[in-house]
Write a protein that holds these residues in place. Structure first.
Motif, PDB file in Angstrom:
ATOM      1  N   MET A   9      31.228  -8.397  26.000  1.00 45.41           N
ATOM      2  CA  MET A   9      31.377  -7.054  25.455  1.00 45.41           C
ATOM      3  C   MET A   9      30.199  -6.414  26.316  1.00 45.41           C
ATOM      4  N   ASN A  10      29.098  -6.902  26.405  1.00 46.09           N
ATOM      5  CA  ASN A  10      28.276  -5.958  27.248  1.00 46.09           C
ATOM      6  C   ASN A  10      28.660  -5.708  28.690  1.00 46.09           C
ATOM      7  N   GLU A  11      29.549  -6.575  29.284  1.00 44.04           N
ATOM      8  CA  GLU A  11      30.130  -6.593  30.674  1.00 44.04           C
ATOM      9  C   GLU A  11      30.997  -5.194  30.398  1.00 44.04           C
ATOM     10  N   LEU A  12      31.930  -5.272  29.502  1.00 46.17           N
ATOM     11  CA  LEU A  12      32.803  -4.258  29.260  1.00 46.17           C
ATOM     12  C   LEU A  12      32.147  -2.699  29.204  1.00 46.17           C
ATOM     13  N   LYS A  13      31.263  -2.901  27.975  1.00 45.71           N
ATOM     14  CA  LYS A  13      30.556  -1.564  27.914  1.00 45.71           C
ATOM     15  C   LYS A  13      29.897  -1.115  29.186  1.00 45.71           C
ATOM     16  N   ALA A  14      29.435  -2.024  30.164  1.00 43.90           N
ATOM     17  CA  ALA A  14      28.811  -1.413  31.419  1.00 43.90           C
ATOM     18  C   ALA A  14      29.977  -0.974  32.193  1.00 43.90           C
ATOM     19  N   GLU A  15      31.013  -1.427  32.168  1.00 41.25           N
ATOM     20  CA  GLU A  15      32.347  -1.129  33.061  1.00 41.25           C
ATOM     21  C   GLU A  15      32.677   0.361  32.578  1.00 41.25           C
ATOM     22  N   LEU A  16      32.720   0.452  31.236  1.00 40.39           N
ATOM     23  CA  LEU A  16      33.282   1.821  30.720  1.00 40.39           C
ATOM     24  C   LEU A  16      32.200   2.652  30.945  1.00 40.39           C
ATOM     25  N   SER A  18      30.166   2.998  33.484  1.00 42.25           N
ATOM     26  CA  SER A  18      30.633   3.085  34.956  1.00 42.25           C
ATOM     27  C   SER A  18      31.683   3.951  35.311  1.00 42.25           C
ATOM     28  N   GLY A  19      32.625   3.820  34.490  1.00 41.53           N
ATOM     29  CA  GLY A  19      34.072   4.443  34.584  1.00 41.53           C
ATOM     30  C   GLY A  19      34.052   5.998  34.372  1.00 41.53           C
ATOM     31  N   ARG A  20      33.148   6.180  33.114  1.00 38.73           N
ATOM     32  CA  ARG A  20      32.959   7.528  32.595  1.00 38.73           C
ATOM     33  C   ARG A  20      32.190   8.196  33.602  1.00 38.73           C
ATOM     34  N   GLN A  21      31.113   7.814  34.455  1.00 41.83           N
ATOM     35  CA  GLN A  21      30.377   8.411  35.305  1.00 41.83           C
ATOM     36  C   GLN A  21      31.345   8.761  36.613  1.00 41.83           C
ATOM     37  N   MET A  22      32.060   7.870  36.881  1.00 38.70           N
ATOM     38  CA  MET A  22      33.038   8.198  38.115  1.00 38.70           C
ATOM     39  C   MET A  22      33.990   9.349  37.821  1.00 38.70           C
ATOM     40  N   ILE A  23      34.265   9.379  36.645  1.00 35.43           N
ATOM     41  CA  ILE A  23      35.382  10.510  36.149  1.00 35.43           C
ATOM     42  C   ILE A  23      34.348  11.856  36.094  1.00 35.43           C
ATOM     43  N   GLN A  24      33.454  11.833  35.587  1.00 32.47           N
ATOM     44  CA  GLN A  24      32.252  13.022  35.726  1.00 32.47           C
ATOM     45  C   GLN A  24      32.252  13.382  37.139  1.00 32.47           C
ATOM     46  N   GLU A  25      31.920  12.604  38.071  1.00 38.05           N
ATOM     47  CA  GLU A  25      31.598  12.896  39.444  1.00 38.05           C
ATOM     48  C   GLU A  25      32.752  13.510  40.078  1.00 38.05           C
ATOM     49  N   LEU A  26      34.076  12.813  39.812  1.00 42.30           N
ATOM     50  CA  LEU A  26      35.181  13.240  40.366  1.00 42.30           C
ATOM     51  C   LEU A  26      35.650  14.595  39.991  1.00 42.30           C
TER      52      LEU A  26
END
Length: 60
Positions: A9-16, A18-26
């Motif tokens: 669960m913690n791994e998935l939260k970290a991936e989530l 990270s994905g949100r940050q990437m979307i914001q940067e894009l």
């Protein structure tokens, strides 16, 4: 078993996150690119008008 689930669960939260940050940067890059393309388009329009004006003054 519970520890494994919590770890995953913690791994998935970290991936989530990270994905949100990437979307914001894009999104920011897309916005900046849009502004850049608008400026380039405006510069092209000005140059085309100047070239057309020069052509008219040469013909006159």
């Amino acid at each position: 078993m519970k520890e494994q689930l919590e770890a995953r669960m913690n791994e998935l939260k970290a991936e989530l996150e990270s994905g949100r940050q990437m979307i914001q940067e894009l999104d920011e890059k897309r916005t900046n690119l849009g502004y850049t393309l608008t400026r380039i388009s405006g510069a092209i329009q000005v140059l085309e008008e100047l070239v057309a004006g020069e052509a008219e003054s040469v013909q006159a």
